[in-house]
Design an enzyme around this catalytic site. Sequence first.
Site, PDB file in Angstrom:
ATOM      1  N   HIS A  19       0.842  -1.205   0.000  1.00 61.27           N
ATOM      2  CA  HIS A  19       0.000   0.000   0.000  1.00 61.27           C
ATOM      3  C   HIS A  19       0.873   1.249   0.000  1.00 61.27           C
ATOM      4  CE1 HIS A  19       0.910   0.486   4.192  1.00 61.27           C
ATOM      5  NE2 HIS A  19       0.295  -0.630   4.540  1.00 61.27           N
ATOM      6  N   HIS A  22       4.128   1.358   2.167  1.00 64.79           N
ATOM      7  CA  HIS A  22       5.259   0.595   1.627  1.00 64.79           C
ATOM      8  C   HIS A  22       5.857   1.333   0.435  1.00 64.79           C
ATOM      9  CE1 HIS A  22       2.509  -2.751   3.172  1.00 64.79           C
ATOM     10  NE2 HIS A  22       3.511  -2.697   4.021  1.00 64.79           N
ATOM     11  N   CYS A 127       1.782  -9.665  21.410  1.00 61.74           N
ATOM     12  CA  CYS A 127       0.905  -9.085  20.390  1.00 61.74           C
ATOM     13  C   CYS A 127       1.251  -9.711  19.049  1.00 61.74           C
ATOM     14  CB  CYS A 127       1.080  -7.568  20.325  1.00 61.74           C
ATOM     15  SG  CYS A 127       0.242  -6.858  18.889  1.00 61.74           S
ATOM     16  N   CYS A 130       2.376  -7.133  16.340  1.00 66.22           N
ATOM     17  CA  CYS A 130       3.766  -6.661  16.454  1.00 66.22           C
ATOM     18  C   CYS A 130       4.755  -7.817  16.390  1.00 66.22           C
ATOM     19  CB  CYS A 130       4.000  -5.947  17.774  1.00 66.22           C
ATOM     20  SG  CYS A 130       3.078  -4.442  17.992  1.00 66.22           S
ATOM     21  N   CYS A 144      -2.550  -3.180  22.874  1.00 63.84           N
ATOM     22  CA  CYS A 144      -1.421  -2.739  22.054  1.00 63.84           C
ATOM     23  C   CYS A 144      -1.813  -1.397  21.426  1.00 63.84           C
ATOM     24  CB  CYS A 144      -1.132  -3.765  20.964  1.00 63.84           C
ATOM     25  SG  CYS A 144      -0.065  -3.075  19.685  1.00 63.84           S
ATOM     26  N   HIS A 147      -2.099  -1.761  17.470  1.00 62.08           N
ATOM     27  CA  HIS A 147      -3.093  -2.635  16.846  1.00 62.08           C
ATOM     28  C   HIS A 147      -4.459  -2.596  17.533  1.00 62.08           C
ATOM     29  CE1 HIS A 147       0.793  -4.170  15.392  1.00 62.08           C
ATOM     30  NE2 HIS A 147       0.119  -4.275  14.272  1.00 62.08           N
ATOM     31  N   LYS A 304      -6.100   6.864  10.288  1.00 65.53           N
ATOM     32  CA  LYS A 304      -5.104   5.828  10.092  1.00 65.53           C
ATOM     33  C   LYS A 304      -5.574   4.907   8.974  1.00 65.53           C
ATOM     34  CE  LYS A 304      -2.195   2.879  12.834  1.00 65.53           C
ATOM     35  NZ  LYS A 304      -1.742   2.418  14.100  1.00 65.53           N
ATOM     36  N   LYS A 307      -7.856  -1.547   6.779  1.00 66.18           N
ATOM     37  CA  LYS A 307      -8.804  -2.285   5.941  1.00 66.18           C
ATOM     38  C   LYS A 307     -10.224  -2.002   6.385  1.00 66.18           C
ATOM     39  CE  LYS A 307      -6.702  -6.452   4.108  1.00 66.18           C
ATOM     40  NZ  LYS A 307      -6.457  -7.829   4.434  1.00 66.18           N
TER      41      LYS A 307
HETATM   42  O1  ME8 Z   1       7.178  -4.196  10.051  1.00 63.58           O
HETATM   43  N1  ME8 Z   1       2.965   5.264   6.539  1.00 63.58           N
HETATM   44  O2  ME8 Z   1       6.777  -5.060   7.942  1.00 63.58           O
HETATM   45  P1  ME8 Z   1       5.490  -4.212   7.478  1.00 63.58           P
HETATM   46  C1  ME8 Z   1       4.261   5.187   6.222  1.00 63.58           C
HETATM   47  N2  ME8 Z   1       8.391  -7.061   8.425  1.00 63.58           N
HETATM   48  N3  ME8 Z   1       4.941   4.026   6.091  1.00 63.58           N
HETATM   49  C2  ME8 Z   1       4.279   2.893   6.309  1.00 63.58           C
HETATM   50  C3  ME8 Z   1       2.903   2.893   6.652  1.00 63.58           C
HETATM   51  C4  ME8 Z   1       2.243   4.160   6.764  1.00 63.58           C
HETATM   52  N4  ME8 Z   1       0.949   4.289   7.058  1.00 63.58           N
HETATM   53  N5  ME8 Z   1       2.512   1.623   6.799  1.00 63.58           N
HETATM   54  C5  ME8 Z   1       3.608   0.838   6.537  1.00 63.58           C
HETATM   55  C6  ME8 Z   1       7.411  -5.000   9.154  1.00 63.58           C
HETATM   56  N6  ME8 Z   1       4.663   1.594   6.229  1.00 63.58           N
HETATM   57  C7  ME8 Z   1       8.556  -5.976   9.301  1.00 63.58           C
HETATM   58  C8  ME8 Z   1       9.855  -5.259   9.023  1.00 63.58           C
HETATM   59  S1  ME8 Z   1      12.516  -5.205   8.761  1.00 63.58           S
HETATM   60  C9  ME8 Z   1      13.772  -6.144   9.259  1.00 63.58           C
HETATM   61  C10 ME8 Z   1      11.090  -6.100   9.184  1.00 63.58           C
HETATM   62  C11 ME8 Z   1       6.003   1.119   5.831  1.00 63.58           C
HETATM   63  O3  ME8 Z   1       5.016  -4.864   6.241  1.00 63.58           O
HETATM   64  C12 ME8 Z   1       7.077   1.655   6.751  1.00 63.58           C
HETATM   65  O4  ME8 Z   1       8.306   1.543   6.116  1.00 63.58           O
HETATM   66  O5  ME8 Z   1       4.549  -4.030   8.601  1.00 63.58           O
HETATM   67  C13 ME8 Z   1       7.005   0.683   7.900  1.00 63.58           C
HETATM   68  O6  ME8 Z   1       8.147   0.740   8.748  1.00 63.58           O
HETATM   69  C14 ME8 Z   1       6.898  -0.611   7.141  1.00 63.58           C
HETATM   70  O7  ME8 Z   1       6.061  -0.284   6.006  1.00 63.58           O
HETATM   71  C15 ME8 Z   1       6.310  -1.750   7.932  1.00 63.58           C
HETATM   72  O8  ME8 Z   1       6.114  -2.827   7.052  1.00 63.58           O
END
Ligand code: ME8
Length: 682
Positions: A19, A22, A127, A130, A144, A147, A304, A307
Amino acid sequence: MSQPFYITTPIYYVNAEPHLGHAYTTIVADVASRFHRLAGDEVRFQTGTDEHGDKIAQAAQERGVTPQQYADQISGKFRHLWPELHITNDKFIRTTDADHKQVVTSILQKVYDAGDIYFAKYGGHYCVGCERFLTEHEMVDGKCPDHGTVPVYQEEENYFFRMSNYTSELKAHIEAHPDFIRPERYKNEVLAMLEQGLEDLCISRPKTRLTWGIDLPFDPNYVTYVWFDALINYLTGLGWPDGDNMAKFWPGAQHLIAKDILKPHAIFWPTMLMSLARAEGRPAQEYLYQHLNVHGYWNVDQAKMSKSLGNVVRPLELAEIYGVEAFRYFLMREMSFGLDSNFSEQAMVERYNADLANDLGNLFSRVLTLLHKFRGGVVPQGIIPSSEEEDWPLPEGTIHAGVHPDDVSPGSPLWISPGQLHFMAAERTYAYENEIRAFAFHEGLRWVWQIISATNKFVVIHAPWSLAKDPQKATELDQVLFTLTQLLADIAVLIWPVMPETAEKMAGVLGLHSIAPGMLEKIKANEPLLPVGTQTHQPPALFPRIDTKKVQAKAAKAEQKADTKPAPQAAEEPTEISIEQFGQVKLKVATVLAAERIPKADKILKLTLDAGEDEPRTVVAGVAQHYTPEELVGMQVVIVANLKPAKLRGITSQGMVLAAVGQDGLCVVSPSKPTPPGSQVR
Ligand code: ME8
């Protein structure tokens, strides 16, 4: 001097499709990578997917497929999205890759052999969202905070990493390297966590509960905790332990994340690296990454992204409507790196029309049209004069040289000579470079747009169409058109990291074969990028204007739809309520951080409140006729904190401010003494 630059994004969980969030992080990493390539640095840019753990196992089970099948499918979506957004990663890593499993196993064994992993019984609040145990301190009302779910209390025997042993060493490192974690607010957050002291980290899951993970090398009954596995990806991607890339890139490693995963990156990871260094008998400094760059969160229409709210923004849908380049530009320009930002299509269209269609697009087509009209599209004779050399004819009544470029703001009546414009572009390029190196992308772009505005102004001041009428002014016209064309080339180079396709299109039209390392240096040194005599082409429309009315109509329709949901039946007003009923209303003290008027709404103000929570709240209050925004800032108020969010004038209000309604008007309820934000009101 050229320096190796290694940048990583988080590896994204494969339990959800890509999304806006990412896309933002990955575009930031791409912009930084492209900038460093342009600056002549050797770059390595890595992204990928995080595929083990509870979340993925659960999501696969819900869909009736194996975790591997599920991970393959979603990982593929991320991998295929990136080229569509013009992302140029060198490596896409998956935690299910065989080499990664090997590296995790080997690091675990080293740390275990060095005595930093032990076996013990533990009970804690876990959690699933997390993928970690939360401390009492982290939970809000037993939930949490990220979440909104109640963590599950779990007790079991597990392996623990002696993270607490590294508390003071990590604190000392952060204090000695103030930009280890940036921006500063996140460094302070981490120091505050360290101040509270660290617990040891549970790094295993018994196979009785979870099998989808990497086996612990020293106990086949356990798999590795997903964070211990995932963080190591940053080393695997460089061929740890002794790949060529390790020696070259690791010393300049920069991680990029959002604030949600600050703790694993700022605490788990550096302490893991310190332990690895200790196990290998090396100084910790050799293993610590250089910078952790932390950005804020994107909210959508003030809420925020989730979904359940149905407001998840899919990057490709927007890129299809507005173009990938405009989408990349908007994200980079709109978010102040480090702070949260709000995404709305309306704001995107406004920025598109103002910055891209009006400022940049018009300048490009205007200058090239003039060049074709008066000089057959060929770059005429001209120079980049130093200020001492410049002897530019002064129109009557204008102020000449000696004007500092900072004074030449758009709209000011000041004169800009060709020398001054080139000089200003060089100066702003230095500023742009500093900002981008420090991850302040929005500021970097602001400098570029100052160059664009000044160049647009230069066109108006020098009016080539008037110069063309007077044959005596042919040399002047040459110089004006020379300067303008060089400025277009400079601008193409500067926007390249953010809008590579547009920049290359501009370069092609200008007869500049490609945008290459070394060009930034030329701009800074006031050297022209286009040789005299270069044949340019007719300009295409770079950014055709978007009809804002259509977008407004679409937004109004969506809002109307939301507003026409049947209103709940008004219940008969009860004369008395029980203490339990009153207890259901959560009242809290909050401090007003900001107050803003809302266009075309004279009764309400948008307040940003510190209610002692992780993030400020937005509350819309009907107080605009009784208070000015300035009066409210700093004031303490009482809010109903658990009121269902409601949308008012397109803004989601997360609560209500209490006020007494007296004969003389409305009076906001405030505690009689300063009270910590978040304090309960009973
Ligand atoms: O946490 N605004 O993966 P994840 C800005 N797998 N950036 C956002 C966002 C938002 N609303 N939502 C997500 C994980 N992101 C672990 C990471 S690393 C060794 C393991 C982006 O799929 C942002 O970069 O939940 C956030 O830190 C990341 O997606 C979390 O991705």
